[in-house]
Design a protein around this motif. Structure first.
Motif, PDB file in Angstrom:
ATOM      1  N   ASP A  90      11.158   2.429  29.947  1.00  7.73           N
ATOM      2  CA  ASP A  90      12.353   2.108  30.716  1.00  7.73           C
ATOM      3  C   ASP A  90      13.196   3.380  30.810  1.00  7.73           C
ATOM      4  O   ASP A  90      13.746   3.847  29.817  1.00  7.73           O
ATOM      5  N   LYS A  91      13.243   3.973  31.998  1.00  5.78           N
ATOM      6  CA  LYS A  91      13.936   5.251  32.174  1.00  5.78           C
ATOM      7  C   LYS A  91      14.550   5.307  33.563  1.00  5.78           C
ATOM      8  O   LYS A  91      14.263   4.467  34.423  1.00  5.78           O
ATOM      9  N   ASP A  92      15.366   6.315  33.784  1.00  7.86           N
ATOM     10  CA  ASP A  92      15.953   6.512  35.101  1.00  7.86           C
ATOM     11  C   ASP A  92      14.858   6.815  36.115  1.00  7.86           C
ATOM     12  O   ASP A  92      13.816   7.380  35.778  1.00  7.86           O
ATOM     13  N   ALA A  93      15.105   6.461  37.360  1.00  7.96           N
ATOM     14  CA  ALA A  93      14.146   6.722  38.429  1.00  7.96           C
ATOM     15  C   ALA A  93      13.884   8.223  38.545  1.00  7.96           C
ATOM     16  O   ALA A  93      14.797   9.035  38.384  1.00  7.96           O
ATOM     17  N   GLN A  94      12.647   8.568  38.823  1.00 15.78           N
ATOM     18  CA  GLN A  94      12.253   9.964  39.029  1.00 15.78           C
ATOM     19  C   GLN A  94      11.851  10.126  40.484  1.00 15.78           C
ATOM     20  O   GLN A  94      10.909   9.475  40.933  1.00 15.78           O
ATOM     21  N   VAL A 122       4.476  17.818  22.231  1.00 12.94           N
ATOM     22  CA  VAL A 122       5.066  17.973  23.553  1.00 12.94           C
ATOM     23  C   VAL A 122       5.955  19.217  23.564  1.00 12.94           C
ATOM     24  O   VAL A 122       6.012  19.939  24.561  1.00 12.94           O
ATOM     25  N   ASP A 123       6.631  19.487  22.453  1.00  6.98           N
ATOM     26  CA  ASP A 123       7.456  20.700  22.365  1.00  6.98           C
ATOM     27  C   ASP A 123       6.613  21.952  22.519  1.00  6.98           C
ATOM     28  O   ASP A 123       7.055  22.942  23.120  1.00  6.98           O
ATOM     29  N   ASP A 124       5.399  21.944  21.998  1.00  6.67           N
ATOM     30  CA  ASP A 124       4.496  23.088  22.167  1.00  6.67           C
ATOM     31  C   ASP A 124       4.117  23.275  23.633  1.00  6.67           C
ATOM     32  O   ASP A 124       3.974  24.402  24.113  1.00  6.67           O
ATOM     33  N   VAL A 125       3.963  22.169  24.359  1.00  2.00           N
ATOM     34  CA  VAL A 125       3.671  22.256  25.795  1.00  2.00           C
ATOM     35  C   VAL A 125       4.885  22.826  26.528  1.00  2.00           C
ATOM     36  O   VAL A 125       4.735  23.684  27.415  1.00  2.00           O
ATOM     37  N   ALA A 126       6.077  22.406  26.151  1.00  2.00           N
ATOM     38  CA  ALA A 126       7.292  22.954  26.763  1.00  2.00           C
ATOM     39  C   ALA A 126       7.365  24.462  26.531  1.00  2.00           C
ATOM     40  O   ALA A 126       7.711  25.228  27.441  1.00  2.00           O
ATOM     41  N   ALA A 127       7.013  24.912  25.340  1.00  2.00           N
ATOM     42  CA  ALA A 127       7.016  26.346  25.033  1.00  2.00           C
ATOM     43  C   ALA A 127       5.950  27.075  25.851  1.00  2.00           C
ATOM     44  O   ALA A 127       6.188  28.195  26.328  1.00  2.00           O
ATOM     45  N   LEU A 128       4.786  26.468  26.030  1.00  2.00           N
ATOM     46  CA  LEU A 128       3.732  27.061  26.847  1.00  2.00           C
ATOM     47  C   LEU A 128       4.212  27.262  28.279  1.00  2.00           C
ATOM     48  O   LEU A 128       3.941  28.294  28.901  1.00  2.00           O
ATOM     49  N   GLN A 171       1.552  10.582  30.201  1.00  2.00           N
ATOM     50  CA  GLN A 171       2.732   9.733  30.037  1.00  2.00           C
ATOM     51  C   GLN A 171       3.808  10.427  29.216  1.00  2.00           C
ATOM     52  O   GLN A 171       4.986  10.434  29.593  1.00  2.00           O
ATOM     53  N   ALA A 172       3.415  11.047  28.120  1.00  2.00           N
ATOM     54  CA  ALA A 172       4.387  11.725  27.253  1.00  2.00           C
ATOM     55  C   ALA A 172       5.037  12.910  27.964  1.00  2.00           C
ATOM     56  O   ALA A 172       6.255  13.118  27.865  1.00  2.00           O
ATOM     57  N   LEU A 173       4.240  13.682  28.688  1.00  2.00           N
ATOM     58  CA  LEU A 173       4.787  14.845  29.388  1.00  2.00           C
ATOM     59  C   LEU A 173       5.670  14.436  30.562  1.00  2.00           C
ATOM     60  O   LEU A 173       6.697  15.062  30.830  1.00  2.00           O
ATOM     61  N   SER A 174       5.291  13.375  31.258  1.00  2.00           N
ATOM     62  CA  SER A 174       6.125  12.866  32.344  1.00  2.00           C
ATOM     63  C   SER A 174       7.455  12.356  31.793  1.00  2.00           C
ATOM     64  O   SER A 174       8.529  12.675  32.326  1.00  2.00           O
ATOM     65  N   ASP A 175       7.389  11.592  30.716  1.00  2.00           N
ATOM     66  CA  ASP A 175       8.616  11.066  30.112  1.00  2.00           C
ATOM     67  C   ASP A 175       9.523  12.181  29.613  1.00  2.00           C
ATOM     68  O   ASP A 175      10.749  12.046  29.608  1.00  2.00           O
ATOM     69  N   ALA A 176       8.927  13.310  29.214  1.00  2.00           N
ATOM     70  CA  ALA A 176       9.711  14.458  28.729  1.00  2.00           C
ATOM     71  C   ALA A 176      10.178  15.362  29.873  1.00  2.00           C
ATOM     72  O   ALA A 176      10.857  16.363  29.625  1.00  2.00           O
ATOM     73  N   GLY A 177       9.823  15.029  31.104  1.00  2.00           N
ATOM     74  CA  GLY A 177      10.252  15.822  32.257  1.00  2.00           C
ATOM     75  C   GLY A 177       9.536  17.154  32.388  1.00  2.00           C
ATOM     76  O   GLY A 177      10.077  18.096  32.964  1.00  2.00           O
ATOM     77  N   LEU A 178       8.303  17.240  31.896  1.00  2.00           N
ATOM     78  CA  LEU A 178       7.579  18.509  31.906  1.00  2.00           C
ATOM     79  C   LEU A 178       6.571  18.669  33.046  1.00  2.00           C
ATOM     80  O   LEU A 178       6.086  19.764  33.289  1.00  2.00           O
ATOM     81  N   ILE A 179       6.244  17.587  33.744  1.00  2.00           N
ATOM     82  CA  ILE A 179       5.298  17.682  34.858  1.00  2.00           C
ATOM     83  C   ILE A 179       6.062  18.064  36.121  1.00  2.00           C
ATOM     84  O   ILE A 179       7.105  17.485  36.438  1.00  2.00           O
ATOM     85  N   ASP A 180       5.529  19.054  36.842  1.00  2.00           N
ATOM     86  CA  ASP A 180       6.178  19.567  38.044  1.00  2.00           C
ATOM     87  C   ASP A 180       5.543  19.064  39.335  1.00  2.00           C
ATOM     88  O   ASP A 180       6.196  19.028  40.374  1.00  2.00           O
ATOM     89  N   ARG A 181       4.258  18.718  39.268  1.00  2.00           N
ATOM     90  CA  ARG A 181       3.541  18.322  40.482  1.00  2.00           C
ATOM     91  C   ARG A 181       2.421  17.359  40.105  1.00  2.00           C
ATOM     92  O   ARG A 181       1.855  17.445  39.034  1.00  2.00           O
TER      93      ARG A 181
END
Length: 190
Positions: A163-167, A108-114, A132-142
């Motif tokens: 279990d996370k804060d509402a998005q 996921v860190d590599d995706v953040a760098a991309l 799911q992993a990218l959404s949980d990491a806050g990396l999806i924009d749309r």
């Protein structure tokens, strides 16, 4: 920063598994069974090919798409664009040679760098676990969602059960079609 767009065919109850007929799933091919095909409902798929500059997917989706999509006339622009596969196990000798430049990312860190690189939007296809992993990491924009009027029950889901804060999402485009499909485009509110 590049925009990461998750695009999915999704049932009303959130299932994204095997929409096109991939084997091993009870409801495989559910997108075109008993649902009238209306070209207007799929306009967004053509637009994605025009707007995206790179494609991202997980290993399982890559292994499903790479034998088929390179020669499909419906996806000509995907062949030329850069592809990124997130996998801890895939090796370069397992990549197909007829689908253009493909880079393996390991985390996921590599995706953040991309996302930090120069370039246009990156489109994320399939890949339930990666979504799911990218959404949980806050990396999806749309999100580009074509919602099908089906309840599939079991199956891989687009969104995690973490279990996370509402998005908060902002609806920026929507349309309902005579066959029951709904197009919903959401921007992630930061």
């Amino acid at each position: 920063m590049r925009t990461l767009i998750s695009t999915a065919f999704i049932s009303l109850d959130g299932v994204v598994e095997a929409p096109g007929g991939e084997p091993g799933y009870r409801n495989s091919g559910w997108t075109f069974k008993n649902i009238e095909f209306l070209p207007d409902a799929f306009e967004i798929k053509g637009r994605e090919q025009q707007e995206a500059t790179a494609m991202l997917m997980g290993r399982v989706s890559y292994e499903a798409f790479s034998p088929v999509w390179p020669d499909m006339p419906n996806f000509p622009n995907y062949k030329a664009m850069s592809k990124y596969v997130v996998s801890t196990t895939l090796t370069t000798d397992q990549l197909v040679s007829n689908w253009g430049e493909t880079t393996i990312l390991r985390s996921v860190d590599d995706v953040a760098a991309l996302k930090e690189t120069e370039g246009g939007p990156i489109i994320l296809h399939g890949s339930a676990a990666l979504n799911q992993a990218l959404s949980d990491a806050g990396l999806i924009d749309r999100y580009h969602l074509l919602v099908f009027p089906l309840l599939l029950g079991a199956g891989k889901r687009l969104f995690s059960a973490t279990d996370k804060d509402a998005q908060q999402l902002k609806l920026v485009e929507h349309e309902a079609y005579a066959n029951g499909l709904q197009k919903n485009v959401f921007d992630v509110v930061r």
